[in-house]
Write a protein that holds these residues in place. Structure first.
Motif, PDB file in Angstrom:
ATOM      1  N   LEU A  26     110.113 -27.743  66.273  1.00 37.48           N
ATOM      2  CA  LEU A  26     108.904 -26.970  66.536  1.00 37.48           C
ATOM      3  C   LEU A  26     109.270 -25.599  67.089  1.00 37.48           C
ATOM      4  CD1 LEU A  26     106.549 -29.618  68.192  1.00 37.48           C
ATOM      5  CD2 LEU A  26     106.297 -28.587  65.930  1.00 37.48           C
ATOM      6  N   PRO A  27     108.599 -24.550  66.642  1.00 39.01           N
ATOM      7  CA  PRO A  27     108.905 -23.216  67.155  1.00 39.01           C
ATOM      8  C   PRO A  27     108.456 -23.084  68.612  1.00 39.01           C
ATOM      9  CG  PRO A  27     106.946 -23.152  65.781  1.00 39.01           C
ATOM     10  CD  PRO A  27     107.514 -24.547  65.655  1.00 39.01           C
ATOM     11  N   PRO A  28     109.042 -22.139  69.351  1.00 41.89           N
ATOM     12  CA  PRO A  28     108.611 -21.909  70.735  1.00 41.89           C
ATOM     13  C   PRO A  28     107.134 -21.542  70.783  1.00 41.89           C
ATOM     14  CG  PRO A  28     110.653 -20.730  70.257  1.00 41.89           C
ATOM     15  CD  PRO A  28     110.139 -21.258  68.954  1.00 41.89           C
ATOM     16  N   ASP A  30     103.487 -19.705  71.776  1.00 40.10           N
ATOM     17  CA  ASP A  30     102.991 -18.356  72.006  1.00 40.10           C
ATOM     18  C   ASP A  30     102.511 -18.247  73.452  1.00 40.10           C
ATOM     19  OD1 ASP A  30     103.405 -17.502  69.368  1.00 40.10           O
ATOM     20  OD2 ASP A  30     101.512 -18.401  68.733  1.00 40.10           O
ATOM     21  N   ARG A 293     113.515 -10.679  74.905  1.00 41.69           N
ATOM     22  CA  ARG A 293     113.296 -12.122  74.917  1.00 41.69           C
ATOM     23  C   ARG A 293     113.316 -12.694  76.322  1.00 41.69           C
ATOM     24  NH1 ARG A 293     115.782 -10.689  70.271  1.00 41.69           N
ATOM     25  NH2 ARG A 293     115.305 -11.834  68.357  1.00 41.69           N
ATOM     26  N   ALA A 306     114.669 -22.955  75.489  1.00 41.07           N
ATOM     27  CA  ALA A 306     113.772 -22.205  74.601  1.00 41.07           C
ATOM     28  C   ALA A 306     114.053 -20.715  74.719  1.00 41.07           C
ATOM     29  CB  ALA A 306     112.314 -22.488  74.943  1.00 41.07           C
ATOM     30  N   GLN A 309     109.642 -15.291  72.336  1.00 42.83           N
ATOM     31  CA  GLN A 309     109.581 -13.957  71.760  1.00 42.83           C
ATOM     32  C   GLN A 309     108.124 -13.519  71.631  1.00 42.83           C
ATOM     33  OE1 GLN A 309     112.283 -13.159  68.433  1.00 42.83           O
ATOM     34  NE2 GLN A 309     113.019 -15.257  68.587  1.00 42.83           N
TER      35      GLN A 309
END
Length: 349
Positions: A26-28, A30, A293, A306, A309
């Motif tokens: 899973l992406p980091p 928001d 980042r 993690a 960004q």
């Protein structure tokens, strides 16, 4: 050899592994929300949320245009803007036990004490720092309504320690060796009855520990080849961490003889750490990067967790909220892009 898996067990195991792998991929997340309106790069952040569940949790931010913004985190709007540094960049802000008493440091060579009670925004006192650098002050709460304040001194290598509110000088600490300017400071009270200590990161890349009562250097460690941009310390584990303009974050320990030793090092993809901060529960380390980042690491083993960004310019500061309820904890990051991002990350760890 153990028993063979049945076909149903095999398919169950395969599906479980697939679910775990998908979760890991899973992406980091928001940001939960973003605050805009500082009108200048954000240099420093300070939460004041404890015991405010029925009131309004606040965030204080200091900007390069000399303003301190007081943000209401319920409405996500500015409560007030404090102008006390004549337009000079604000380097550091912190409250004095209460949201009604604030202290701020600016590049106008002044540390200002503010009275914010009942809607006031009055500078009640100030201290000349005599330092033209970017080193942030450090504050240590003492009993009986007193604080120790460490400020960079007029002499490039010196650190002055004062008693507040009296502004009485406690000591001036200056190394014999040529370490350059102090770049970051952190006061520490080991335990009741002991002398307060001061951590200082210097321009030559070393970290030093000072005894305030004896005005003596207890230990010094060469941590980095470049100036130490930020450091933090975990008094429970007697372990600290520091970052510089290099591609590495280094952790170090303090033994029973008050001697510093390098422990771990984490290699980064891109160089440059503006700021780093250990969460209050001592489980998460956050770093603010020159590469725009925010990095999160497990504090126990510096395991990367993690990379967040969002920002489009250098991230200059990170801070964790002091909410009483862990599930409400937030992390905030301030950037040169004039925005403050808010994240809810690893609150159940």
């Amino acid at each position: 050899m153990g028993p063979l898996l049945s076909l149903s067990q095999f398919w169950f195991l395969r599906e479980t592994v697939a679910v775990v792998e998908a979760a890991m991929a899973l992406p980091p997340p928001d940001p939960q929300f973003v605050l805009r309106g500082t009108g200048a790069p954000v240099n420093t952040l300070h939460f004041c949320c404890r015991n405010q569940e029925q009131d309004k949790p606040l965030l204080f931010s200091g900007s390069a245009n000399g303003a301190v913004h007081v943000w209401n985190l319920r409405t996500r709007r500015t409560e007030s803007v404090l102008e006390g540094h004549g337009g000079a960049s604000v380097l550091w802000v912190q409250t004095l036990n209460s949201r009604d008493a604030l202290i701020s440091q600016g590049r106008d060579l002044r540390v200002c004490m503010w009275d914010l009670a009942e809607g006031r925004s009055v500078v009640t006192d100030s201290i000349l720092t005599e330092s033209v650098g970017f080193c942030q002050c450090s504050l240590l709460d003492r009993e009986g309504g007193h604080w120790l304040l460490a400020v960079p001194g007029a002499d490039m290598a010196a650190v002055r320690v004062l008693d507040l509110p009296s502004k009485t000088p406690v000591c001036t600490l200056k190394p014999d060796a040529k370490l350059g300017m102090p770049m970051c400071l952190k006061l520490w009270q080991p335990d009741s009855g002991s002398s307060p200590l001061l951590w200082a990161g210097y321009e030559d890349g070393s970290v030093s520990l000072w005894n305030l009562s004896e005005r003596s250097l207890l230990s010094r460690l060469a941590c980095h080849a470049e100036p130490v941009m930020s450091l933090d310390f975990d008094p429970g584990k007697l372990r600290g961490v520091s970052g510089s303009s290099e591609k590495a974050i280094n952790s170090w320990t303090l033994d029973g003889q008050q001697s510093l030793k390098l422990q771990d090092s984490v290699e980064l993809v891109n160089p440059g750490i503006s700021y780093l901060c250990i969460r209050e529960d001592r489980r998460i380390l956050a770093t603010a990067g020159w590469d725009h980042r925010i990095r999160l690491l497990g504090w126990k083993k510096l395991k990367p967790l993690a990379v967040l960004q969002y920002h489009t310019d250098v991230v200059q500061c990170v801070a964790f909220s002091d909410h009483d309820v862990p599930s409400k904890r937030l992390m905030a990051a301030g950037s040169k892009d004039q925005r403050i991002s808010f994240w809810s990350v690893y609150n159940q760890i």
